[in-house]
Design a protein around this motif. Structure first.
Motif, mmCIF file in Angstrom:
data_model
loop_
_atom_site.group_PDB
_atom_site.id
_atom_site.type_symbol
_atom_site.label_atom_id
_atom_site.label_comp_id
_atom_site.label_asym_id
_atom_site.label_seq_id
_atom_site.Cartn_x
_atom_site.Cartn_y
_atom_site.Cartn_z
ATOM 1 N N GLN A 173 0.834 -1.206 0.000
ATOM 2 C CA GLN A 173 0.000 0.000 0.000
ATOM 3 C C GLN A 173 0.864 1.250 0.000
ATOM 4 N N ARG A 174 1.997 1.198 0.698
ATOM 5 C CA ARG A 174 2.930 2.334 0.669
ATOM 6 C C ARG A 174 3.422 2.592 -0.744
ATOM 7 N N VAL A 175 3.764 1.533 -1.476
ATOM 8 C CA VAL A 175 4.208 1.694 -2.857
ATOM 9 C C VAL A 175 3.146 2.428 -3.666
ATOM 10 N N ILE A 176 1.895 1.999 -3.522
ATOM 11 C CA ILE A 176 0.805 2.619 -4.279
ATOM 12 C C ILE A 176 0.588 4.061 -3.845
ATOM 13 N N ASP A 177 0.653 4.304 -2.548
ATOM 14 C CA ASP A 177 0.389 5.644 -2.015
ATOM 15 C C ASP A 177 1.462 6.656 -2.402
ATOM 16 N N LEU A 178 2.565 6.191 -2.937
ATOM 17 C CA LEU A 178 3.632 7.100 -3.361
ATOM 18 C C LEU A 178 3.368 7.709 -4.740
ATOM 19 N N GLY A 179 2.122 7.676 -5.175
ATOM 20 C CA GLY A 179 1.751 8.360 -6.413
ATOM 21 C C GLY A 179 1.300 7.460 -7.537
ATOM 22 N N LEU A 180 0.957 6.194 -7.217
ATOM 23 C CA LEU A 180 0.528 5.256 -8.244
ATOM 24 C C LEU A 180 -0.958 4.937 -8.105
ATOM 25 N N THR A 181 -1.511 4.416 -9.185
ATOM 26 C CA THR A 181 -2.894 3.950 -9.201
ATOM 27 C C THR A 181 -2.908 2.455 -9.485
ATOM 28 N N ILE A 213 -2.869 -11.129 -7.238
ATOM 29 C CA ILE A 213 -1.505 -10.784 -6.841
ATOM 30 C C ILE A 213 -0.688 -10.223 -7.999
ATOM 31 N N ASP A 214 -1.287 -10.125 -9.185
ATOM 32 C CA ASP A 214 -0.622 -9.519 -10.345
ATOM 33 C C ASP A 214 -1.230 -8.139 -10.576
ATOM 34 N N TYR A 215 -0.373 -7.150 -10.812
ATOM 35 C CA TYR A 215 -0.826 -5.765 -10.825
ATOM 36 C C TYR A 215 -0.252 -4.989 -12.000
ATOM 37 N N VAL A 216 -0.991 -3.955 -12.394
ATOM 38 C CA VAL A 216 -0.461 -2.861 -13.201
ATOM 39 C C VAL A 216 -0.691 -1.594 -12.386
ATOM 40 N N LEU A 217 0.402 -1.026 -11.913
ATOM 41 C CA LEU A 217 0.367 0.206 -11.110
ATOM 42 C C LEU A 217 0.940 1.331 -11.960
ATOM 43 N N ALA A 218 0.186 2.388 -12.143
ATOM 44 C CA ALA A 218 0.609 3.478 -13.030
ATOM 45 C C ALA A 218 0.627 4.795 -12.284
ATOM 46 N N THR A 219 1.588 5.656 -12.647
ATOM 47 C CA THR A 219 1.580 7.030 -12.145
ATOM 48 C C THR A 219 0.158 7.578 -12.255
ATOM 49 N N ALA A 220 -0.314 8.248 -11.206
ATOM 50 C CA ALA A 220 -1.729 8.586 -11.091
ATOM 51 C C ALA A 220 -2.273 9.311 -12.319
ATOM 52 N N SER A 221 -1.515 10.249 -12.878
ATOM 53 C CA SER A 221 -2.007 10.990 -14.047
ATOM 54 C C SER A 221 -2.218 10.067 -15.234
ATOM 55 N N LEU A 222 -1.356 9.064 -15.386
ATOM 56 C CA LEU A 222 -1.516 8.081 -16.456
ATOM 57 C C LEU A 222 -2.621 7.093 -16.116
ATOM 58 N N GLY A 223 -2.665 6.667 -14.866
ATOM 59 C CA GLY A 223 -3.698 5.730 -14.445
ATOM 60 C C GLY A 223 -5.100 6.272 -14.677
ATOM 61 N N ALA A 224 -5.252 7.585 -14.587
ATOM 62 C CA ALA A 224 -6.557 8.201 -14.803
ATOM 63 C C ALA A 224 -7.038 8.056 -16.241
#
Length: 248
Positions: A173-181, A213-224
């Motif tokens: 969750q910390r990884v995601i909260d650092l600006g990812l979606t 358990i498999d993810y695609v985490l994207a910088t929030a502006s891109l994730g949007a």
């Protein structure tokens, strides 16, 4: 742009399936995990494709990751890097046109839980540094943590089990909260059957009794800008399924 991730559980065993999948899906970037092969052991039909630039980062029958970039995106020159915290061939990173895509295979933790926790900590530090530098990221892979109980079938929820422990979840969750979606979950916030891995027995995959358990985490502006995220449960014989995300 179409970006996909898939733990193939052995590229030598599933090379023909990856080839078939590439021909059908034509992603811009494909991240693979657990290739279990050194570069020279990768099936030639994949290693020699002229429509994809490829990086195979492995050393034999354990771990290993890969990144395949379509030539339209890769251009004439493309190269991969591996962060300092990479070990056992678990991270490969490719940057094109201001976007960095990472293929990541987090340790399971069953044999060395401390190593898994350190890896997740280091991954978070890497994301934090990228965010400070204004770099856009798409982090793809088998992260070996079900983030919440919603990411587990009720029959698979086992408090304290590795892969669903509170301390692991906190680090992811910390990884995601650092600006990812978390693109998959963001597009399907209430889906109780959103799984990507199934234990290979008792027809659990067919019954969809699994873990996400498999993810695609994207910088929030891109994730949007993500328009779809689909786990292709019906495809392939790996214990994981391909996860495909499309961005507008």
């Amino acid at each position: 742009m179409k970006i996909a991730t898939w733990n193939v559980n052995g590229i030598r065993a599933r090379g023909a399936q990856v080839e078939q999948w590439l021909d059908a899906e034509r992603p811009d970037v494909l991240c693979l995990q657990e290739i279990k092969a050194s570069p020279e052991q990768v099936p030639m039909m994949l290693a020699a494709r002229d429509d994809y630039w490829t990086c195979w980062h492995g050393s034999g029958g354990y771990s290993g990751v890969a990144v395949l970039v379509h030539r339209d995106l890769a251009g004439a020159e493309c190269s991969a890097t591996h962060p300092a915290f990479d070990f056992e061939h678990r991270v490969a990173s490719v940057t094109r046109h201001g976007l960095e895509v990472l293929s990541v295979y987090v340790p399971n933790g069953g044999k060395d839980f401390a190593a898994k926790m350190q890896f997740l900590q280091d991954l978070g530090n890497y994301v934090a540094e990228a965010h400070r530098d204004g770099r856009r990221l798409v982090l793809c892979g088998d992260l070996n943590v079900a983030l919440t109980d919603l990411d587990l079938h009720p029959k698979e929820r086992k408090p304290g089990a590795i892969g669903q422990r509170p301390d692991e979840r906190a680090l992811l969750q910390r990884v995601i909260d650092l600006g990812l979606t978390d693109v998959h979950r963001t597009l399907h916030p209430d889906d109780e059957g959103l799984f990507t891995w199934w234990a290979p027995w008792r027809s659990l995959r067919q019954r969809n009794i699994g873990w996400r358990i498999d993810y695609v985490l994207a910088t929030a502006s891109l994730g949007a800008t993500a328009t779809s995220a689909v786990c292709q449960r019906e495809f392939g014989t790996s214990d994981h399924a391909p996860l495909v995300v499309e961005f507008s």
